[in-house]
Design an enzyme around this catalytic site. Sequence first.
Site: not given
Ligand code: PLP
Length: 379
Positions: A45, A97, A169, A194
């Site tokens: 961890r 998001y 992000d 992604k």
């Molecule tokens: N940021 C963006 C732009 C996303 O599209 C997503 C998920 O779709 C996330 C963050 C969150 O990622 P996770 O599903 O790995 O928690």
Amino acid sequence: MREATLAIHAHQRGARNAPVMTPIYLSSTYQWESFEEVPEWTYSREGHPNRAELESVVAALEGGKYGVAFASGVAGIGAALELAKSGDHVLVARDIYGGTYNLAKHVLPNHGVEVGFFDSLCPNSVAEGAQPNTKLLVFETPTNPTLQICDIEGVISQAKLLGITTVFDNTFATPVLQKPLEFGADVVCHSTTKYLGGHSDVVGGVVVTSDPDIHRHLLSTATIVGGVPGPFDAWLVCRGIKSLVPRMRMHCESALQVAQFLAAHPKVKKVNHPGLPDHPGHQLAKRQMRAFGAMLSFEIDGSAHDAMTFGKKCRIFKMAASLGGVESLISYPTKMSHAGLTEKERISRGIPPTLLRVSIGLEDPADLLEDLEQALAAG
Ligand code: PLP
């Protein structure tokens, strides 16, 4: 090293006769040689070699000093948002998001943090939305699902004037297309689920910064809260990253072809893709991105029912949430990512019930065009 090389070799350990690929360290705990000195690895961890490799590779690609890996993209964004303490105010882009919106709306207030929203397409709205106690600002571009382009440098410079820490992000673009730290961002978040992982087989996140205090905060949040990736998940993302640069090249080239095809199709009312010259963010995207990305959305010239059933007519595109994998996916924001908004809110954000979002994968683009052609012809 240049980017494609960094993606493969950023984390080099030069032991003699070492395996070319880092092994998967499937151990929850590590032996100490003596109790006089804390070893590099103690307990998984707190860190392990696969996580360290992932953190250093993503930091190198973003041009940052430190990376901290999390069990999901959202866990990483949550850790970054925790830079705001009780009594602080956080400014969140209205077009963000959904998971980040949920954290801002439902988790931060429980910690005594106030939340306000700003229009990330308009850098001046930072000053309008800021309060004397605004500590953090969070935004992203291209936005989801309308693929609007925000002026990264413009938003960040406004935030800097007010002493606000910026969290960006970069999941949609990846460091291959844009590097927010170069525009002055303090923190860059990724859902490695992604493009970085790239094969729809792992969930994860990495947060990058060059600020040692922010790094300490992220690291202690990761260790204390414990939302960290296991060795196999970290290894999978590292493997995906090795091919990130050529994958992004093909993803982007194919997406542009698909966007151009859809834009010329009589059964399509509107296409949102920053690579199209009539997209409102086209010139800005040309300045701040190295290519236009592989996400697009389009409005069917028909009914909500036509859009909702479009995915069933496709033979290659799969109906699923998420993005950034080798396979092309089609999603329906009204019922999926943006189901939590009212219809009025969706319309005001450019998400009518005829809108579909597409993540372009690595299939032959000619097959993707044929698939869309037959699905559009089918009604
Ligand atoms: N940021 C963006 C732009 C996303 O599209 C997503 C998920 O779709 C996330 C963050 C969150 O990622 P996770 O599903 O790995 O928690």
